[in-house]
Each structure stands twice: as structure tokens, then as C-alpha cells.
Design a protein around this motif. Structure first.
Motif, PDB file in Angstrom:
ATOM      1  N   ILE A   1      -2.611   3.453   0.412  1.00 34.69           N
ATOM      2  CA  ILE A   1      -3.639   2.369   0.116  1.00 34.69           C
ATOM      3  C   ILE A   1      -3.278   1.126   0.148  1.00 34.69           C
ATOM      4  O   ILE A   1      -1.986   0.775   0.106  1.00 34.69           O
ATOM      5  CB  ILE A   1      -3.879   2.850  -1.616  1.00 34.69           C
TER       6      ILE A   1
ATOM      7  N   TYR B   1      -0.457  -2.206   7.300  1.00 34.93           N
ATOM      8  CA  TYR B   1      -0.226  -0.795   7.912  1.00 34.93           C
ATOM      9  C   TYR B   1      -1.342   0.101   7.994  1.00 34.93           C
ATOM     10  O   TYR B   1      -0.993   1.296   7.644  1.00 34.93           O
ATOM     11  CB  TYR B   1       0.933  -0.467   6.798  1.00 34.93           C
TER      12      TYR B   1
ATOM     13  N   LYS C   1       8.413  -2.540   7.019  1.00 34.34           N
ATOM     14  CA  LYS C   1       9.962  -2.214   6.910  1.00 34.34           C
ATOM     15  C   LYS C   1      10.167  -0.806   6.131  1.00 34.34           C
ATOM     16  O   LYS C   1      11.208  -0.096   6.435  1.00 34.34           O
ATOM     17  CB  LYS C   1      10.717  -3.431   6.502  1.00 34.34           C
ATOM     18  N   ILE C   2       9.381  -1.033   5.114  1.00 34.30           N
ATOM     19  CA  ILE C   2       9.572   0.331   4.266  1.00 34.30           C
ATOM     20  C   ILE C   2       9.228   1.671   5.052  1.00 34.30           C
ATOM     21  O   ILE C   2       9.871   2.823   5.067  1.00 34.30           O
ATOM     22  CB  ILE C   2       8.425   0.220   3.259  1.00 34.30           C
ATOM     23  N   ARG C   3       8.244   1.270   6.233  1.00 36.05           N
ATOM     24  CA  ARG C   3       7.849   2.647   6.928  1.00 36.05           C
ATOM     25  C   ARG C   3       8.572   2.765   8.021  1.00 36.05           C
ATOM     26  O   ARG C   3       8.299   3.691   9.159  1.00 36.05           O
ATOM     27  CB  ARG C   3       6.564   2.404   7.333  1.00 36.05           C
TER      28      ARG C   3
ATOM     29  N   TRP D   1       5.103 -12.280  -3.298  1.00 35.03           N
ATOM     30  CA  TRP D   1       6.437 -12.355  -3.816  1.00 35.03           C
ATOM     31  C   TRP D   1       6.882 -13.714  -3.345  1.00 35.03           C
ATOM     32  O   TRP D   1       7.087 -14.053  -2.313  1.00 35.03           O
ATOM     33  CB  TRP D   1       7.150 -11.156  -2.880  1.00 35.03           C
TER      34      TRP D   1
ATOM     35  N   PRO E   1       2.542   9.539  -6.618  1.00 37.41           N
ATOM     36  CA  PRO E   1       2.802   8.257  -6.917  1.00 37.41           C
ATOM     37  C   PRO E   1       2.007   7.035  -6.003  1.00 37.41           C
ATOM     38  O   PRO E   1       1.690   7.795  -4.858  1.00 37.41           O
ATOM     39  CB  PRO E   1       4.305   8.147  -6.761  1.00 37.41           C
ATOM     40  N   PRO E   2       1.855   5.996  -6.549  1.00 36.38           N
ATOM     41  CA  PRO E   2       0.920   4.922  -5.877  1.00 36.38           C
ATOM     42  C   PRO E   2       1.654   4.775  -4.312  1.00 36.38           C
ATOM     43  O   PRO E   2       0.776   4.544  -3.338  1.00 36.38           O
ATOM     44  CB  PRO E   2       1.289   3.538  -6.366  1.00 36.38           C
ATOM     45  N   GLU E   3       2.838   4.841  -4.018  1.00 30.35           N
ATOM     46  CA  GLU E   3       3.598   4.368  -2.723  1.00 30.35           C
ATOM     47  C   GLU E   3       3.240   5.401  -1.788  1.00 30.35           C
ATOM     48  O   GLU E   3       3.230   5.391  -0.657  1.00 30.35           O
ATOM     49  CB  GLU E   3       4.936   4.184  -2.860  1.00 30.35           C
ATOM     50  N   ASP E   4       2.522   6.790  -2.308  1.00 26.48           N
ATOM     51  CA  ASP E   4       2.366   7.854  -1.252  1.00 26.48           C
ATOM     52  C   ASP E   4       1.009   8.133  -1.054  1.00 26.48           C
ATOM     53  O   ASP E   4       0.573   8.974  -0.591  1.00 26.48           O
ATOM     54  CB  ASP E   4       3.257   9.049  -1.851  1.00 26.48           C
TER      55      ASP E   4
ATOM     56  N   ARG F   1      -0.846  -8.506   3.953  1.00 27.03           N
ATOM     57  CA  ARG F   1      -0.048  -7.620   3.389  1.00 27.03           C
ATOM     58  C   ARG F   1      -0.613  -6.213   3.229  1.00 27.03           C
ATOM     59  O   ARG F   1       0.039  -5.016   3.517  1.00 27.03           O
ATOM     60  CB  ARG F   1       0.753  -8.029   2.233  1.00 27.03           C
TER      61      ARG F   1
ATOM     62  N   TYR G   1       6.741  -6.611   4.929  1.00 29.40           N
ATOM     63  CA  TYR G   1       7.530  -5.569   3.887  1.00 29.40           C
ATOM     64  C   TYR G   1       7.103  -3.802   4.051  1.00 29.40           C
ATOM     65  O   TYR G   1       7.828  -3.208   4.061  1.00 29.40           O
ATOM     66  CB  TYR G   1       7.511  -6.178   2.746  1.00 29.40           C
ATOM     67  N   PRO G   2       5.800  -4.042   3.977  1.00 24.46           N
ATOM     68  CA  PRO G   2       5.115  -2.618   4.130  1.00 24.46           C
ATOM     69  C   PRO G   2       5.726  -1.898   5.363  1.00 24.46           C
ATOM     70  O   PRO G   2       5.768  -0.704   5.210  1.00 24.46           O
ATOM     71  CB  PRO G   2       3.795  -2.677   3.977  1.00 24.46           C
TER      72      PRO G   2
END
Lengths: 548, 359
Positions: free
Chosen positions: B83, B156, B107-109, B93, B77-80, B152, B104-105
Motif C-alpha cells: 500500500i 514503488y 531500498k527495502i525491496r 523523515w 502486517p502493513p509492510e506486506d 514516496r 527508501y521503499p
């Protein structure tokens, strides 16, 4: 032009402004003093009146919350997942919007009332009834089933129009689908959800038909039913109490809608960009059958079963006969259409009232729309405000206000004639035409009219040859938009009808109240069929027109 | 940092065949541009690398790791895919301020708060957004929103950066500036960039290599100079820069990438040596020859032998643009701005360079 717009303003003021002002003034006015709160203290000295106001608030809040949940979840599933049959489902979940709430309530009553079909089957199987619809919970449930569509459609539209790249950006940053939904999509559609909630709040507080049919048998009163009871007493005291309750009712409904306007104006971000691609459907995978079953069960309960129970009742020879072919008949339909003079007159009345009101509304509404779009200024702004105000005024309160103006106090007594109903309908639904036509007028660039003038046409000729032909689809659609709800109206006509001016709504309600369920259902079924056919024809015509 | 490899990638939208057997190697740290007219499949290819579209068949590798394989049924999937991507409309946003958009990216990590702060501050410095951290997108200009989108996508340290026409919504002046800035950031970070555009000037300025696409097929891959000087076919020559197309008859055999042809469509049917950079499939003795407008020189003093007439003159600012007619053939010529000739003047001209292309 100036004179014409002034005349128009006066008409609108007499039609809408004056009755509402009079209602407010009368609520603070008694025989011995010009301004007093005595009417209110008198009204609320009765516990039952306080309870009806509290019930209205509770009902509106609970219904708003419940239908927001139902509408938003359905919107998300149908807009965003790969559930099969999406376009069919979208049409089906919007069907309750076309059903008059009091007719829908009858359908629910025949399912879950004391002797309702499902309750009877349940009693047969398990020895007790499944659910008593004549309760506060039943009221919330049934009302929710008829007011969730606005939430559904606003949230659905927001989800479908949302820029797909906003979500894709979340994915590419490393967020899982569910997290993207929670931290990006939900905050973005939240304004739409809240807007739908507040709209439903106002609709629920204003509703009369459902509390009348579901709540009153259980002695659960809300403001609208309470006002109706007071008006039915016909006494001075009853009228003055109905007036104060009407003001309270308006305050509740208007409060909800004003809060909505405030929030909409405050919301900083718009998310509709239009040019981007539609978001891809979310694959439900192994949950797909579960979700599909859930949605279809909902559709069966919310859409099909109430209509089915209505149709079944309409075919019954008598309520409570055994379930055999010989218990069924088409005689009720025959009676409604060809024998019973009450129902025949009601059909004729409602058609006439609806045709005249739709015509009045379209003429008056287009004039208002044209003036307010083309001539900016205070007069124009006030006129627009006045003309669209009744969408926030509960029909019950508006009807009370109409009685104050048109029952001889100013020399003209329309009471007990068809004209008071038509005047009230015109006031109530004027905003349909104003909104529809104003939208269309804005699309016509002034230069189209100026081009007409430049080739030597007089202003009125330009109006006839250029403006009106371009506006024709909007005029037709606003006529249809008014005809459909007025044709099966109950809330206003139940307060304004006279011996010779009973409408379809009033007659069905009367039959239902009198325990003539078969006749009531047969009549209601006929009305539903007419409404569906009309809706279909209108959709076809207008849709085909838009294509060209 | 990572290389990207596409192997025999096919994509159908329904019955519409949009990508036709595409194979491509993108080197580590390279700035590669997909260039082509709208509908050529460049954005679809980019979105397949990102994981938003799935190829109908074929394989995609990022950093030698397969992320999509039709055969093995593999689809990361794109999030993995780790990129970074900048969208055409930025997709900043609207409900988050600048800082939160960029954070945001991270925080996801699940990166610790103080480190998030440090990283965001650093990237904000790089993209020149200092002082705007608390602003909401509606309070930003288009250029600033775009910088947020860049920050953004980079904060990361993704292994590759995908850019989907990121400059198309900016005004001309800013677009020009951003070209250099994007190139600068890429050099500074050494990241692999895949860039999609239909603007050839953008592609020329920034790319290490350009992939010219048409109807889902790669027409030519090469560095900007090569693509301009040695276009492989008529489409590439036409799409990149301005071209005069002439018919020529072969009069001598090919040798050392050169060939002698007779340009019979011009007055006096001159013969000249033309470049043959790519192997040719010859059906008959006819070839198509491309002449760039700046490769035609007007005036006897330039050694001009071919006769013609000035048909039209337009002044373009830096240069003088002529259309000349030679034996009913119209040619576009770029001349220095001080060379002023009148419409109708008889002239002599010379063709300095010409190249043979496939039709």
C-alpha cells in the motif's frame, strides 16, 4: 528598574563570577610571578596527579557509555514494548536519581565489599568472592547506576513524543518492524541519546561521593577525591595544587556540556510534533517473559538491593554477627536521632542550611529570571549566563573557589561559619530557580501585567498582586528543588564544613570512614526516608496544583 | 491495481464502538472518499485498511486477497500489504534528504541502485520536485514536503494509495491547486485511491464516489452529484452543501419517484411535486423536505407564487445570499449578484426542486 538590575548583576557577579575568575587567576599565579604555568607543572610533576586526571577521564567516558547503553535500552523497553507494569517500572528506574550517590555507594559496598552480603554468601557457596566493588570496574558500575536516569528520561521522552506516523510511513513502505527501528527510530532519537551521554559524562567527572566511598579504599583516585585530599592537608602547596586540579576538572566537565550545547544547536531536525498519535506498543511475543525478567532483575539490583543492604546493616548490632534475630536491633536509629550529639547537630544544621539556601536561591533566582526574561540586552544575557553557569561547574571546584573569596582575603572571613556553606549552595543551585521561574515568566504574557497597570496599579503592586501569585507554583517548586539536594549534600560541605557546621552528608561520610557502618547506615536510611517522603509530598502538591 | 473489500467490519476502542458493521466494495482504479465530521470513524477505517488498526471482527480484502480476517486469525502486517500512504502531517523523515526519503521503499525491496535512481527521478518529475533531491525536509515548504510524501508513496507502484487528509495542512490557495493535481496523478497512474477528508469541496472535486459517515455508520454511498442532489437523510443533506429543511404533508401517493406534498410551513401553504429518490419508511403523513438555496428563485417573473419578505442580505462574492422569511420560516436563498433587494422588501418566490429525506 535599571538600578535594581545593576545591583542584581553585582550580587550575581560576586556570588558566582568572582570566585571562578579568582580560581582561574590563582592557578596561573605564584608569589614571584603574575602569570606562570608553574602551578600546573608542579602539580603534574607528581605521577599520582596525572593518574587521577586520567582516571577521571576514563571513569567519565566508560560510565557515560555504560549508562547510555543501560538507559537507552531501558527507555526503549519501557516506552515502546508491551512489557507489563510500564508505569511502575518507569517510576522505579528513576528512583536512583533521588538517592544521594554516596548513600547508594554505601549500599553497594555492603553487597559487594570485602565483607559484603553477596560476596559472603558466594564465598560460603563457592569458596571465593563474587566481585570486588573496590576496583575500577566497581567504580564504573556503581557510578553508572546513579547517573543513567538522565539518559533514560531524555530517550524515553524522545521515544514517547516521536510522531508515530514517521514509523508508520516506514512500515507502509514495506520495512519490517526491526528495520524501521534501525533506519528511522534510532537515527531520530540519536541526538537525545548523545545529549544524555554528554550530560552523564560531565556528571561522572564531577561526582565525589562514589569515588570517595568505592575508589579510595582501593587507592583509586580521581580529581574530586584528590582535590579533597589536598584541601585536607591545609598547606599552601596543597591549596595551590587543589586549585590547578580544580581548573582541570572544570575544563573536563565544561567541555562535555559545551560539546552537548554545540551538538544540540547543530541538530537540524526536531521530531516532536505533539499532535499525532502515540506509537503503538511493540508486541514482544515469546520474548516478553525474557525481557520482563531482565528488566526486573535490573530493578532489583539497581534499586532494591542497595537500599535493602543499607537497611539491613542499619539494624545489625555489630558488623559480622551471625544472621539471627537476636543480632538485630533498632538501637542504631535511637542513637542517631536521640543520643549521639554529632548526628543530632548534623540533622539540625542540614535542615537550617537547606531552608536558608532554598529561600535565598528562590528569591535571587526569581529576580534574575524576571529580569532576564523581561529586559533583553547584554547585561541581562550575561546575568543569565553567569547564574546558570554553576550547573556545569563540579561542586568540588566551586567549593575551592568559594574558599578563595570568603576566607578573609577581601576583609570578610566566612570560613568555618555556616554562611560559606550557604553561599556556596546558593551559587551552586541558583540555576534551578532561574530555569524554573524563567519558564513560568515566559508563560505570563506581558499584557497580564499591562492590564494591571492600565487599571491604575503601580509596578510594585502589579508584581505583588498579579505576577507573584501567578508564579507561585514555580516559586514553590524551585524552593523544593533546591531544598532536597542541599539537605543531604556532601560534595561541597565536605570541603567547607567547620567544627560546628557539619552537615548530614559529612557526618554519614565520617561514620562510614570510621568503620561505624551501623550508625552510618541508620543515618543514611533516615535521610532516604525523609527524601522519599519530601519527594512524594512535593509531587503530590505540585501535580495537584498543575491540574487546577 | 486492486479493489478493496470490507466485510462486516466492527471496531471497538475499549467499550467505545467506533465502527459499526461496515461493509464496502471499492472498485479497482476508483477514487473513493470517506467524508464525515471528526470522530465519525473515517480515519480508523483507513488505518484498518492500512493495517495500523485491527478490526475487532470482520474481514478485509485487497485485490481479492484477504489481509485481515478475524475468523481465520489472519492479519497481514502493513509492510506486506503493498500500500502507499500519505499521512496528514506528511511524515517525511527529517534525517533523510528528499532523494533518500523517496528511495527508501525501493531500498527495502532490494532494487538495484541504477534502477532506484531511474525510478526516483521519474517520480520526482511527476510530482515536480526536480532540483530539490539533496534538500532536507527542514529546507522544504509544506507543499514541497507533501510532494515528497506523495512521491514516496507512489515510487514503488503500490496497488492502492491511502490519503489521510493530506491537504489539511496547506494554505487555501495551494489546497485548491493540489486537488486537481492529485486527481491528475491518480488518472495518470490508474491507481485505486482511498481519500479521507472532512472537507466536502475536496470530496466533490476529486471523488468518483463519496462515502458519507457518521458515528461509525455509512450514511450514504454515491457519486458527488447523487449525494448532493439526492441526499438520503437529514444528516447527509445538512453535511453536504447548504440545506433548508421544511415540513411537508403528503397529499398524493408516491409514483415514479415523485410525490405531492403540502409545504404548510410557508405562506399560502403551497403544494408541489418533490423527488423521492430513496425508499421511505412512512410513519404518518409527515415528511421532511430539503430545498437547496439555489433552487429557490425570487421574483414574480420567475413564476413565484409563495409570499415572503427579505430578512437579511449578505454579499459573498460570486453570488448574493438572502435569508427570506415566509410565515415565520427562514429560508436561505442564493441569487445572482445583480439581483439586489433591500431588507424588508415584500417578495414572491418559487421552489424549483425539492427532495424528501429521512430524518
Amino acid at each position: 528598574m535599571k538600578i535594581l538590575s545593576l545591583v542584581l548583576f553585582i550580587i550575581i557577579f560576586i556570588l558566582i563570577g568572582a570566585p571562578l575568575i579568582l580560581l582561574l587567576m590563582d592557578s596561573f599565579h605564584t608569589e614571584d610571578s603574575f602569570f606562570t604555568l608553574k602551578n600546573y607543572t608542579d602539580t603534574f610533576s607528581r605521577r599520582s596527579n596525572i593518574r587521577s586526571a586520567v582516571n577521571t577521564l576514563n571513569l567519565a567516558v566508560l560510565t557515560a557509555l555504560f549508562s547510555t547503553l543501560v538507559g537507552s535500552v531501558l527507555a526503549w523497553i519501557i516506552a515502546r514494548t508491551d512489557i507489563p507494569g510500564k508505569s511502575l517500572l518507569k517510576t522505579l528506574v528513576m528512583v536512583p536519581y533521588m538517592i544521594p550517590p554516596f548513600i547508594g555507594a554505601m549500599g553497594w559496598m555492603f553487597l559487594f565489599g570485602r565483607a559484603g552480603y553477596i560476596n559472603k554468601i558466594w564465598e560460603h557457596l563457592f569458596g571465593h568472592r563474587l566481585f570486588n566493588i573496590h576496583s575500577f570496574a566497581g567504580l564504573v558500575l556503581v557510578l553508572s547506576m546513579y547517573v543513567y536516569p538522565p539518559v533514560f528520561i531524555t530517550v524515553y521522552t524522545a521515544l514517547v513524543n516521536m510522531d508515530a506516523s514517521l514509523e508508520e510511513a516506514g512500515r507502509i513502505c514495506g520495512a519490517r518492524l526491526f528495520r524501521v527501528m534501525r533506519s528511522i527510530s534510532l537515527p531520530l532519537v540519536l541526538p537525545s541519546i548523545m545529549s544524555g551521554t554528554l550530560l552523564v559524562f560531565a556528571m561522572s567527572a564531577s561526582n565525589f561521593g562514589i569515588p570517595a566511598i568505592i575508589g579510595m579504599p582501593a587507592r583509586i583516585h580521581v580529581l574530586t577525591t584528590r582535590i579533597m585530599s589536598y584541601m585536607a592537608t591545609g598547606t599552601e602547596r596543597g591549596l595551590s595544587r587543589a586549585i590547578s586540579l580544580s581548573v582541570i576538572l572544570i575544563a573536563i566537565a565544561l567541555g562535555g556540556l559545551m560539546l552537548n550545547n554545540y551538538l544540540v544547536s547543530k541538530s537540524k531536525f526536531t521530531i516532536i510534533s505533539g499532535k499525532s498519535t502515540r506509537p503503538a506498543d511493540i508486541k514482544l511475543g515469546k520474548f516478553k517473559p525474557l525481557v520482563a525478567v531482565f528488566v526486573w532483575i535490573f530493578v532489583v539490583f539497581a534499586v532494591f538491593l542497595p537500599m535493602f543492604s543499607l537497611a539491613l546493616t542499619s539494624l545489625w548490632k555489630a558488623w559480622g554477627l551471625p544472621f539471627k534475630l537476636s543480632s538485630f536491633t533498632l538501637r542504631n536509629y535511637y542513637k542517631v536521632l536521640f543520643v549521639d550529639s554529632d548526628t543530632k547537630i548534623a540533622l539540625k544544621n542540614s535542615f537550617i542550611f537547606a531552608i536558608i539556601s532554598a529561600t535565598f536561591v528562590t528569591i535571587l533566582g526569581s529576580l534574575v529570571a524576571y529580569f532576564t526574561v523581561r529586559w533583553k540586552g547584554n547585561l541581562s544575557r550575561t546575568m543569565d549566563m553567569l547564574a546558570t553557569l554553576p550547573q556545569a561547574i563540579p561542586g568540588t571546584a566551586l567549593a575551592v573557589a568559594m574558599i578563595l573569596v570568603w576566607s578573609g582575603r577581601f576583609g570578610l572571613n566566612l570560613y568555618n561559619t555556616m554562611w560559606i556553606i550557604i553561599v556556596a549552595y546558593t551559587a551552586r543551585y541558583l540555576f534551578f530557580a532561574v530555569r524554573t521561574v524563567a519558564g513560568a515568566v515566559k508563560q505570563i504574557h506581558v499584557s497580564l501585567e499591562e492590564a494591571g497597570r492600565s487599571v491604575g496599579s503601580k509596578p510594585l503592586k502589579v508584581l505583588k498582586d498579579i505576577t507573584i501569585p501567578i508564579l507561585k507554583p514555580a516559586l514553590i517548586s524551585s524552593w523544593a528543588l533546591v531544598f532536597m539536594p542541599t539537605f543531604r549534600e556532601l560534595t561541597i560541605s565536605i570541603l567547607l564544613y567547620g567544627p560546628t557546621t557539619k552537615t548530614i552528608g559529612v557526618t554519614i561520610y565520617g561514620l562510614q570512614e570510621g568503620g561505624e557502618y551501623q550508625m552510618a547506615s541508620a543515618f543514611a536510611t533516615i535521610v532516604l526516608l525523609i527524601a522519599f517522603v519530601l519527594q512524594f509530598v512535593v509531587n503530590r502538591c505540585l501535580f495537584g496544583r498543575r491540574q487546577s | 491495481m486492486a479493489c478493496i473489500r470490507l466485510e462486516n467490519v466492527e471496531k471497538y476502542f475499549g467499550s467505545n464502538h467506533v465502527i459499526k458493521n461496515l461493509s464496502l466494495d471499492i472498485r479497482d482504479g476508483e477514487f473513493i472518499t470517506f467524508l464525515g465530521p471528526s470522530g465519525c470513524g473515517k480515519t480508523t477505517t483507513l488505518r484498518m485498511i492500512a493495517g495500523f488498526e485491527n478490526p475487532t471482527s470482520g474481514e478485509i480484502f485487497i485485490g481479492n486477497k484477504p489481509v485481515f480476517s478475524h475468523k481465520k486469525g489472519l492479519n497481514t502486517p502493513p509492510e506486506d500489504r503493498n500500500i502507499g500512504m500519505v499521512f496528514q502531517n506528511y511524515a517525511v523523515w527529517p534525517h533523510m534528504n528528499v532523494f533518500n526519503n523517496i528511495a527508501y521503499p525501493l531500498k527495502i525491496r532490494k532494487i538495484p541502485k541504477d534502477e532506484i535512481k531511474r525510478k526516483v527521478d521519474r517520480i520526482i518529475e511527476i510530482v515536480k520536485l526536480k532540483g530539490l533531491e539533496r534538500r532536507y525536509p527542514y529546507q522544504l515548504s509544506g507543499g514541497q514536503q507533501q510532494r515528497v510524501a506523495f512521491a514516496r508513496a507512489l515510487v514503488y507502484s503500490p496497488s492502492i494509495l491511502l490519503l489521510d487528509e493530506p491537504l489539511s495542512n496547506l494554505d487555501a490557495k495551494l489546497r485548491e491547486e493540489m486537488r486537481f493535481e492529485i486527481k491528475d496523478i491518480q488518472k495518470k497512474l490508474g491507481i485505486t485511491v482511498v481519500y479521507v477528508t472532512h472537507d466536502q469541496a475536496e470530496a466533490m472535486v476529486m471523488s468518483d464516489r463519496i462515502v458519507v459517515m457518521k458515528d461509525g455508520v455509512i450514511q450514504q454511498i454515491g457519486d458527488p452529484l447523487e449525494i448532493y442532489n439526492h441526499p438520503k437523510n437529514r444528516f447527509v443533506a445538512d453535511f453536504i452543501g447548504i440545506s433548508n429543511f421544511l415540513k411537508g404533508k403528503i397529499v398524493g401517493d408516491e409514483a415514479g419517484g415523485k410525490m405531492r406534498v403540502k409545504l404548510y410551513e410557508l405562506e399560502d401553504a403551497p403544494e408541489m411535486e418533490v423527488d423521492v429518490p430513496h425508499p421511505l419508511k412512512l410513519k404518518d403523513k409527515e415528511v421532511t423536505v430539503v430545498v437547496r438555496p439555489e433552487d429557490i428563485l425570487i421574483g414574480a417573473e420567475t413564476g413565484g407564487r409563495i409570499g415572503g419578505k427579505i430578512f437579511k442580505r449578505t454579499f459573498l462574492g460570486g453570488i448574493m445570499n438572502y435569508i427570506i422569511v415566509s410565515k415565520e420560516t427562514k429560508l436561505r436563498v442564493e441569487a445572482p449578484k445583480h439581483q439586489i433587494l433591500e431588507e424588508g422588501d415584500r417578495i414572491k418566490f418559487v421552489i424549483k426542486r425539492a427532495v424528501v429525506v429521512e430524518d
